[in-house]
Design a protein around this motif. Structure first.
Motif, PDB file in Angstrom:
ATOM      1  N   GLU A 110       9.670   4.133 -52.979  1.00  0.00           N
ATOM      2  CA  GLU A 110      10.185   2.852 -53.717  1.00  0.00           C
ATOM      3  C   GLU A 110      11.198   3.302 -54.738  1.00  0.00           C
ATOM      4  O   GLU A 110      11.507   4.467 -55.419  1.00  0.00           O
ATOM      5  N   GLN A 111      12.488   2.558 -54.642  1.00  0.00           N
ATOM      6  CA  GLN A 111      13.504   2.761 -55.738  1.00  0.00           C
ATOM      7  C   GLN A 111      13.974   1.368 -56.493  1.00  0.00           C
ATOM      8  O   GLN A 111      14.477   0.764 -55.412  1.00  0.00           O
ATOM      9  N   THR A 112      13.790   1.132 -57.625  1.00  0.00           N
ATOM     10  CA  THR A 112      13.762   0.159 -58.178  1.00  0.00           C
ATOM     11  C   THR A 112      15.484   0.044 -58.622  1.00  0.00           C
ATOM     12  O   THR A 112      15.815   1.103 -59.364  1.00  0.00           O
ATOM     13  N   HIS A 113      16.029  -0.898 -58.736  1.00  0.00           N
ATOM     14  CA  HIS A 113      17.479  -0.830 -58.996  1.00  0.00           C
ATOM     15  C   HIS A 113      17.670  -1.978 -60.178  1.00  0.00           C
ATOM     16  O   HIS A 113      16.813  -2.638 -60.391  1.00  0.00           O
ATOM     17  N   ALA A 114      18.834  -1.973 -60.984  1.00  0.00           N
ATOM     18  CA  ALA A 114      19.090  -2.385 -62.339  1.00  0.00           C
ATOM     19  C   ALA A 114      18.967  -4.142 -62.071  1.00  0.00           C
ATOM     20  O   ALA A 114      18.595  -4.920 -62.570  1.00  0.00           O
ATOM     21  N   ASP A 115      19.446  -4.423 -60.864  1.00  0.00           N
ATOM     22  CA  ASP A 115      19.379  -6.099 -60.365  1.00  0.00           C
ATOM     23  C   ASP A 115      18.149  -6.346 -60.099  1.00  0.00           C
ATOM     24  O   ASP A 115      17.887  -7.751 -59.773  1.00  0.00           O
ATOM     25  N   GLY A 116      17.163  -5.542 -60.011  1.00  0.00           N
ATOM     26  CA  GLY A 116      15.852  -5.962 -59.720  1.00  0.00           C
ATOM     27  C   GLY A 116      15.411  -5.820 -58.388  1.00  0.00           C
ATOM     28  O   GLY A 116      14.139  -6.076 -58.058  1.00  0.00           O
ATOM     29  N   SER A 117      16.006  -5.795 -57.669  1.00  0.00           N
ATOM     30  CA  SER A 117      15.923  -5.351 -55.985  1.00  0.00           C
ATOM     31  C   SER A 117      15.131  -4.168 -55.952  1.00  0.00           C
ATOM     32  O   SER A 117      15.336  -3.273 -56.871  1.00  0.00           O
ATOM     33  N   VAL A 118      14.628  -3.719 -54.905  1.00  0.00           N
ATOM     34  CA  VAL A 118      13.769  -2.526 -54.594  1.00  0.00           C
ATOM     35  C   VAL A 118      13.833  -2.083 -53.353  1.00  0.00           C
ATOM     36  O   VAL A 118      14.079  -2.887 -52.122  1.00  0.00           O
ATOM     37  N   THR A 119      14.510  -0.964 -53.058  1.00  0.00           N
ATOM     38  CA  THR A 119      14.523  -0.263 -51.977  1.00  0.00           C
ATOM     39  C   THR A 119      13.510   0.427 -51.365  1.00  0.00           C
ATOM     40  O   THR A 119      12.731   1.136 -52.033  1.00  0.00           O
ATOM     41  N   LEU A 120      13.122   0.274 -50.133  1.00  0.00           N
ATOM     42  CA  LEU A 120      11.808   1.163 -49.448  1.00  0.00           C
ATOM     43  C   LEU A 120      12.483   2.152 -48.466  1.00  0.00           C
ATOM     44  O   LEU A 120      13.272   1.414 -47.676  1.00  0.00           O
ATOM     45  N   SER A 121      11.892   3.185 -48.322  1.00  0.00           N
ATOM     46  CA  SER A 121      12.422   4.089 -47.160  1.00  0.00           C
ATOM     47  C   SER A 121      11.209   5.010 -47.002  1.00  0.00           C
ATOM     48  O   SER A 121      10.285   5.337 -47.628  1.00  0.00           O
ATOM     49  N   GLY A 122      11.278   5.446 -45.768  1.00  0.00           N
ATOM     50  CA  GLY A 122      10.261   6.362 -45.189  1.00  0.00           C
ATOM     51  C   GLY A 122      10.308   6.711 -43.710  1.00  0.00           C
ATOM     52  O   GLY A 122      11.262   5.925 -43.066  1.00  0.00           O
ATOM     53  N   SER A 123       9.338   7.593 -43.071  1.00  0.00           N
ATOM     54  CA  SER A 123       9.146   7.404 -41.797  1.00  0.00           C
ATOM     55  C   SER A 123       7.827   7.744 -41.413  1.00  0.00           C
ATOM     56  O   SER A 123       6.804   8.390 -42.338  1.00  0.00           O
ATOM     57  N   ARG A 124       7.588   7.630 -40.103  1.00  0.00           N
ATOM     58  CA  ARG A 124       6.215   7.977 -39.576  1.00  0.00           C
ATOM     59  C   ARG A 124       6.311   8.414 -38.202  1.00  0.00           C
ATOM     60  O   ARG A 124       6.921   7.831 -37.291  1.00  0.00           O
ATOM     61  N   ASN A 125       5.632   9.569 -37.679  1.00  0.00           N
ATOM     62  CA  ASN A 125       5.552  10.155 -36.585  1.00  0.00           C
ATOM     63  C   ASN A 125       4.571   9.242 -35.679  1.00  0.00           C
ATOM     64  O   ASN A 125       3.290   9.579 -36.086  1.00  0.00           O
ATOM     65  N   LEU A 126       4.935   8.656 -34.615  1.00  0.00           N
ATOM     66  CA  LEU A 126       3.918   7.974 -33.774  1.00  0.00           C
ATOM     67  C   LEU A 126       3.516   8.510 -32.505  1.00  0.00           C
ATOM     68  O   LEU A 126       3.193   8.013 -31.793  1.00  0.00           O
ATOM     69  N   GLY A 127       3.672  10.135 -32.432  1.00  0.00           N
ATOM     70  CA  GLY A 127       3.177  10.812 -31.453  1.00  0.00           C
ATOM     71  C   GLY A 127       4.225  10.979 -30.623  1.00  0.00           C
ATOM     72  O   GLY A 127       5.452  10.478 -30.659  1.00  0.00           O
ATOM     73  N   PRO A 128       4.076  12.028 -29.507  1.00  0.00           N
ATOM     74  CA  PRO A 128       4.966  12.264 -28.528  1.00  0.00           C
ATOM     75  C   PRO A 128       5.761  11.407 -27.850  1.00  0.00           C
ATOM     76  O   PRO A 128       6.797  11.474 -27.259  1.00  0.00           O
ATOM     77  N   LEU A 129       4.996  10.344 -27.226  1.00  0.00           N
ATOM     78  CA  LEU A 129       5.659   9.410 -26.520  1.00  0.00           C
ATOM     79  C   LEU A 129       6.480   8.494 -27.399  1.00  0.00           C
ATOM     80  O   LEU A 129       7.705   7.900 -26.740  1.00  0.00           O
ATOM     81  N   LEU A 130       6.354   8.063 -28.525  1.00  0.00           N
ATOM     82  CA  LEU A 130       7.327   7.140 -29.308  1.00  0.00           C
ATOM     83  C   LEU A 130       8.005   7.941 -30.349  1.00  0.00           C
ATOM     84  O   LEU A 130       9.106   7.552 -30.737  1.00  0.00           O
ATOM     85  N   GLY A 131       7.722   9.158 -30.703  1.00  0.00           N
ATOM     86  CA  GLY A 131       8.451   9.684 -31.490  1.00  0.00           C
ATOM     87  C   GLY A 131       8.328   9.318 -33.209  1.00  0.00           C
ATOM     88  O   GLY A 131       7.550   8.484 -33.263  1.00  0.00           O
ATOM     89  N   THR A 132       9.443   9.819 -33.887  1.00  0.00           N
ATOM     90  CA  THR A 132       9.305   9.502 -35.216  1.00  0.00           C
ATOM     91  C   THR A 132      10.135   8.213 -35.597  1.00  0.00           C
ATOM     92  O   THR A 132      11.297   7.995 -34.918  1.00  0.00           O
ATOM     93  N   PHE A 133       9.523   7.206 -36.202  1.00  0.00           N
ATOM     94  CA  PHE A 133      10.178   5.804 -36.391  1.00  0.00           C
ATOM     95  C   PHE A 133      10.613   5.955 -38.017  1.00  0.00           C
ATOM     96  O   PHE A 133       9.710   6.517 -38.755  1.00  0.00           O
ATOM     97  N   HIS A 134      11.827   5.519 -38.425  1.00  0.00           N
ATOM     98  CA  HIS A 134      12.329   5.614 -39.570  1.00  0.00           C
ATOM     99  C   HIS A 134      12.466   4.094 -40.171  1.00  0.00           C
ATOM    100  O   HIS A 134      12.868   3.135 -39.497  1.00  0.00           O
ATOM    101  N   PHE A 135      12.472   3.984 -41.500  1.00  0.00           N
ATOM    102  CA  PHE A 135      12.396   2.443 -42.034  1.00  0.00           C
ATOM    103  C   PHE A 135      13.440   2.548 -43.444  1.00  0.00           C
ATOM    104  O   PHE A 135      13.471   3.679 -43.947  1.00  0.00           O
TER     105      PHE A 135
END
Length: 161
Positions: A110-135
């Motif tokens: 989470e990163q909260t900004h002065a305007d009250g909005s929040v940015t979320l970021s991250g990633s998750r490896n879903l295995g060898p068939l699907l690979g890593t998904f980033h958000f």
């Protein structure tokens, strides 16, 4: 025109893939532990140290997802739980091809900004068939607009409370 056997094999492959994603995500989620303490009120400690009001994203969110690569789309839900200072464990649930359920979890920063909005970021490896998904997404006025991408796919999802 595809034969019944071809259609059956395609659907079977999709079901196997969806089951693999669900099992893999459930097992990986069970192995994850948070090294940071979780405040009792559901807000992150990062938000508590900020002079702005604490951000509380905890709870259930609903919306939809869309793949830019394939055109697939469907309903989506997410359950947010505080996972420590500036982090949220999010369990995503949805449907692929209107019938096939999926579920996976990810820890988003989470990163909260002065305007009250929040940015979320991250990633998750879903295995060898699907690979890593980033958000990466932004929450404004109770609505999360996010995009996701992997090696072979990209898309977006919109969730609100």
């Amino acid at each position: 025109m595809p034969t019944r056997k071809t259609l059956f094999n395609s659907m079977r492959n999709v079901c196997v893939l969806a089951t693999f994603v669900s099992i893999n995500s459930t097992m990986a989620a069970a192995q994850q532990t948070s090294p940071n303490p979780v405040p009792d009120d559901g807000t992150t400690t990062a938000a508590k140290s900020d002079s702005r009001a604490p951000v509380n994203l905890a709870g259930h969110w609903r919306g939809s997802w869309h793949s830019n690569s394939t055109g697939h789309k469907g309903p989506m839900q997410a359950s947010f739980q505080c996972a420590g200072a500036g982090q949220w464990k999010v369990v995503f649930r949805g449907r692929f091809c209107a019938l096939i359920p999926f579920q996976y979890s990810a820890v988003l920063r989470e990163q909260t900004h002065a305007d009250g909005s929040v940015t979320l970021s991250g990633s998750r490896n879903l295995g060898p068939l699907l690979g890593t998904f980033h958000f990466r997404g932004t929450i404004r006025d109770g609505r999360l607009n996010a995009r996701w991408w992997s090696k072979n796919e990209s898309g977006s999802f919109v969730l609100s409370r």
